[in-house]
Write a protein that holds these residues in place. Structure first.
Motif, PDB file in Angstrom:
ATOM      1  N   LEU A  17      80.618  24.430 -29.043  1.00 28.29           N
ATOM      2  CA  LEU A  17      80.299  25.861 -28.941  1.00 28.29           C
ATOM      3  C   LEU A  17      81.563  26.726 -28.969  1.00 28.29           C
ATOM      4  CD1 LEU A  17      78.359  28.234 -28.352  1.00 28.29           C
ATOM      5  CD2 LEU A  17      78.461  27.594 -25.931  1.00 28.29           C
ATOM      6  N   LEU A  37      73.100  32.478 -27.178  1.00 26.97           N
ATOM      7  CA  LEU A  37      72.695  31.161 -27.686  1.00 26.97           C
ATOM      8  C   LEU A  37      71.183  31.198 -27.912  1.00 26.97           C
ATOM      9  CD1 LEU A  37      74.758  28.769 -25.368  1.00 26.97           C
ATOM     10  CD2 LEU A  37      75.495  30.146 -27.334  1.00 26.97           C
ATOM     11  N   ASP A  40      68.345  29.406 -25.885  1.00 28.41           N
ATOM     12  CA  ASP A  40      67.941  29.931 -24.577  1.00 28.41           C
ATOM     13  C   ASP A  40      67.141  31.202 -24.829  1.00 28.41           C
ATOM     14  OD1 ASP A  40      68.986  28.127 -22.718  1.00 28.41           O
ATOM     15  OD2 ASP A  40      70.967  29.051 -22.793  1.00 28.41           O
ATOM     16  N   TYR A  77      74.514  21.315 -17.952  1.00 28.50           N
ATOM     17  CA  TYR A  77      74.907  22.732 -18.076  1.00 28.50           C
ATOM     18  C   TYR A  77      76.389  22.945 -17.777  1.00 28.50           C
ATOM     19  CZ  TYR A  77      69.896  23.763 -17.832  1.00 28.50           C
ATOM     20  OH  TYR A  77      68.544  23.831 -18.084  1.00 28.50           O
ATOM     21  N   GLY A  78      76.848  24.173 -18.085  1.00 25.18           N
ATOM     22  CA  GLY A  78      78.066  24.671 -17.475  1.00 25.18           C
ATOM     23  C   GLY A  78      77.689  25.126 -16.074  1.00 25.18           C
ATOM     24  N   GLU A  97      82.066  22.335 -17.356  1.00 28.22           N
ATOM     25  CA  GLU A  97      81.050  22.033 -18.361  1.00 28.22           C
ATOM     26  C   GLU A  97      80.503  20.624 -18.145  1.00 28.22           C
ATOM     27  OE1 GLU A  97      79.735  24.073 -20.514  1.00 28.22           O
ATOM     28  OE2 GLU A  97      78.553  22.641 -21.663  1.00 28.22           O
ATOM     29  N   LYS A  98      79.198  20.557 -18.020  1.00 26.40           N
ATOM     30  CA  LYS A  98      78.464  19.293 -17.890  1.00 26.40           C
ATOM     31  C   LYS A  98      79.148  18.327 -16.910  1.00 26.40           C
ATOM     32  CE  LYS A  98      76.004  19.926 -22.121  1.00 26.40           C
ATOM     33  NZ  LYS A  98      76.678  20.997 -22.850  1.00 26.40           N
ATOM     34  N   VAL A 110      75.235  28.143 -16.083  1.00 29.31           N
ATOM     35  CA  VAL A 110      75.457  29.142 -17.136  1.00 29.31           C
ATOM     36  C   VAL A 110      74.287  29.060 -18.113  1.00 29.31           C
ATOM     37  CG1 VAL A 110      76.964  29.814 -19.055  1.00 29.31           C
ATOM     38  CG2 VAL A 110      77.966  28.846 -16.955  1.00 29.31           C
ATOM     39  N   ILE A 111      73.696  30.221 -18.410  1.00 29.79           N
ATOM     40  CA  ILE A 111      72.642  30.308 -19.428  1.00 29.79           C
ATOM     41  C   ILE A 111      73.233  31.078 -20.609  1.00 29.79           C
ATOM     42  CG2 ILE A 111      70.281  31.185 -19.846  1.00 29.79           C
ATOM     43  CD1 ILE A 111      70.462  28.729 -17.947  1.00 29.79           C
ATOM     44  N   GLY A 112      72.669  30.867 -21.801  1.00 34.96           N
ATOM     45  CA  GLY A 112      73.358  31.286 -23.015  1.00 34.96           C
ATOM     46  C   GLY A 112      73.439  32.767 -23.351  1.00 34.96           C
ATOM     47  N   TYR A 114      76.594  35.749 -22.848  1.00 36.10           N
ATOM     48  CA  TYR A 114      77.967  35.929 -22.384  1.00 36.10           C
ATOM     49  C   TYR A 114      78.474  37.303 -22.819  1.00 36.10           C
ATOM     50  CZ  TYR A 114      77.849  30.729 -22.759  1.00 36.10           C
ATOM     51  OH  TYR A 114      77.534  29.393 -22.672  1.00 36.10           O
ATOM     52  N   GLN A 136      84.909  23.400 -25.730  1.00 31.98           N
ATOM     53  CA  GLN A 136      83.895  24.041 -24.898  1.00 31.98           C
ATOM     54  C   GLN A 136      84.245  25.503 -24.604  1.00 31.98           C
ATOM     55  OE1 GLN A 136      81.088  22.796 -24.346  1.00 31.98           O
ATOM     56  NE2 GLN A 136      81.350  20.581 -24.592  1.00 31.98           N
ATOM     57  N   THR A 138      83.012  27.135 -22.168  1.00 28.64           N
ATOM     58  CA  THR A 138      83.197  27.167 -20.708  1.00 28.64           C
ATOM     59  C   THR A 138      84.676  27.016 -20.341  1.00 28.64           C
ATOM     60  OG1 THR A 138      80.998  26.250 -20.350  1.00 28.64           O
ATOM     61  CG2 THR A 138      82.569  25.964 -18.552  1.00 28.64           C
ATOM     62  N   ARG A 160      63.455  32.011 -18.319  1.00 26.57           N
ATOM     63  CA  ARG A 160      64.226  31.386 -19.396  1.00 26.57           C
ATOM     64  C   ARG A 160      63.499  30.119 -19.882  1.00 26.57           C
ATOM     65  NH1 ARG A 160      67.266  26.152 -19.084  1.00 26.57           N
ATOM     66  NH2 ARG A 160      68.618  26.194 -20.895  1.00 26.57           N
TER      67      ARG A 160
HETATM   68  C1  G1P Z   1      75.631  25.303 -23.713  1.00 27.76           C
HETATM   69  C2  G1P Z   1      76.848  25.604 -22.865  1.00 27.76           C
HETATM   70  C3  G1P Z   1      76.556  25.370 -21.390  1.00 27.76           C
HETATM   71  C4  G1P Z   1      75.336  26.169 -20.976  1.00 27.76           C
HETATM   72  C5  G1P Z   1      74.152  25.850 -21.885  1.00 27.76           C
HETATM   73  C6  G1P Z   1      72.987  26.769 -21.575  1.00 27.76           C
HETATM   74  O1  G1P Z   1      75.400  23.921 -23.641  1.00 27.76           O
HETATM   75  O2  G1P Z   1      77.936  24.806 -23.294  1.00 27.76           O
HETATM   76  O3  G1P Z   1      77.657  25.742 -20.602  1.00 27.76           O
HETATM   77  O4  G1P Z   1      75.020  25.875 -19.618  1.00 27.76           O
HETATM   78  O5  G1P Z   1      74.502  26.038 -23.265  1.00 27.76           O
HETATM   79  O6  G1P Z   1      71.872  26.459 -22.352  1.00 27.76           O
HETATM   80  P1  G1P Z   1      74.410  23.154 -24.679  1.00 27.76           P
HETATM   81  O7  G1P Z   1      73.015  23.409 -24.181  1.00 27.76           O
HETATM   82  O8  G1P Z   1      74.652  23.745 -26.021  1.00 27.76           O
HETATM   83  O9  G1P Z   1      74.772  21.709 -24.574  1.00 27.76           O
END
Ligand code: G1P
Length: 202
Positions: A17, A37, A40, A77-78, A97-98, A110-112, A114, A136, A138, A160
Motif C-alpha cells: 500500500l 481504500l 473498506d 490490521y494496522g 502494521e499487522k 486503522v481503517i482505510g 487517511y 507499508q 503505516t 464499516r
Molecule cells: C490495509 C492497511 C492496514 C489497515 C487495513 C484496513 O491493510 O495496511 O493498516 O488496517 O488496510 O482495512 P490490508 O487490508 O490492505 O492488508
C-alpha cells in the motif's frame, strides 16, 4: 489539477500500500492528501472522510480512521498505540502494521481512510519493506509520530464493511439493499424465504 478531473497511475508491481501511494506522489504535489481504500466500505450519515476533514481542522497533522476490532483479529490490521484518548479522537504514540499475535499494543485498528501530510510522502521515499515483505503506509505514517505535526486516530460514526472478504462484500450488499426504500421489501422477503428453507434443510 482542475476540479472534477480524474487522473490515475498504475502500480506495476504489488509492492504494498505504501508503494501504491508513493507511485502517485507527482500527482499529489506538496499538499495534504486523502487516501481511501475502497475495500473498506463505510455506511454513515455523514461520510467518514467528511467527519475526518472536520476533525482535522482542529488537529492538522496526520489522521487515520480508527475502529475497535476483536483482539483475535488485530494481526490483520494496522494497530494504534494510544497516547491520549479523547473519545472520538486519540493521539498516537506508536502504530504497527499487522502485529504478530499477542503483541498488538491495543485493539484500535486503522481503517482505510487517511489524511496525510506531504512529509508522509517524503517518508515513503526511504521506507523499507515491512510486514508481509511490503512497503507499508503505516510505517511511513509512524515516522511522523514524534514530529511537530503528530498522528491522530479518529473513531468515526458509521458501519464499516470489510469488502476485502467475500462475506463482508455480501453483508455490505445486503445492508445497503435493505437501507433502500425501493429494494427493502422485496429483498427482506427473499432473505426470510431462504433463511426458512435453510432451517428446514438442517
Ligand atoms: C490495509 C492497511 C492496514 C489497515 C487495513 C484496513 O491493510 O495496511 O493498516 O488496517 O488496510 O482495512 P490490508 O487490508 O490492505 O492488508
Amino acid at each position: 489539477m482542475e476540479s472534477g478531473a480524474v487522473a490515475y497511475v498504475r502500480q506495476h508491481k504489488a509492492k504494498g500500500l505504501g508503494h501504491a501511494v508513493w507511485c502517485a506522489r507527482r500527482l499529489i504535489g506538496d499538499e495534504p492528501v486523502a487516501v481511501l481504500l475502497p475495500d473498506d466500505v463505510i455506511a454513515a450519515e455523514t461520510p467518514c472522510l467528511q467527519q475526518m476533514v472536520e476533525a482535522y481542522e482542529e488537529t492538522g497533522g496526520n489522521m487515520v480512521a480508527a475502529m475497535e476490532v476483536p483482539v483475535a483479529k488485530a494481526s490483520s490490521y494496522g494497530i494504534l498505540d494510544v497516547k491520549e484518548d479523547h473519545g472520538s479522537m486519540v493521539s498516537v504514540k506508536g502504530m504497527v502494521e499487522k502485529p504478530a499475535e499477542g503483541t498488538a499494543p491495543s485493539n484500535l485498528a486503522v481503517i482505510g481512510r487517511y489524511i496525510l501530510s506531504p512529509n508522509v510522502l517524503d517518508n515513503l521515499d526511504t521506507t523499507q519493506a515491512g510486514a508481509g515483505g511490503e512497503i507499508q503506509l503505516t510505517d511511513a505514517i509512524a515516522k511522523q509520530i514524534n514530529s511537530s505535526e503528530g498522528v491522530y486516530g479518529y473513531r468515526f460514526r458509521g458501519q464499516r464493511f470489510d469488502c476485502g472478504s467475500k462475506a463482508g462484500f455480501l453483508q455490505a450488499t445486503v445492508s445497503f439493499g435493505l437501507a433502500r426504500d425501493d429494494l427493502r421489501d422485496e429483498l427482506s422477503q427473499y432473505l426470510q424465504e431462504i433463511a426458512l428453507t435453510q432451517q428446514a434443510a438442517e
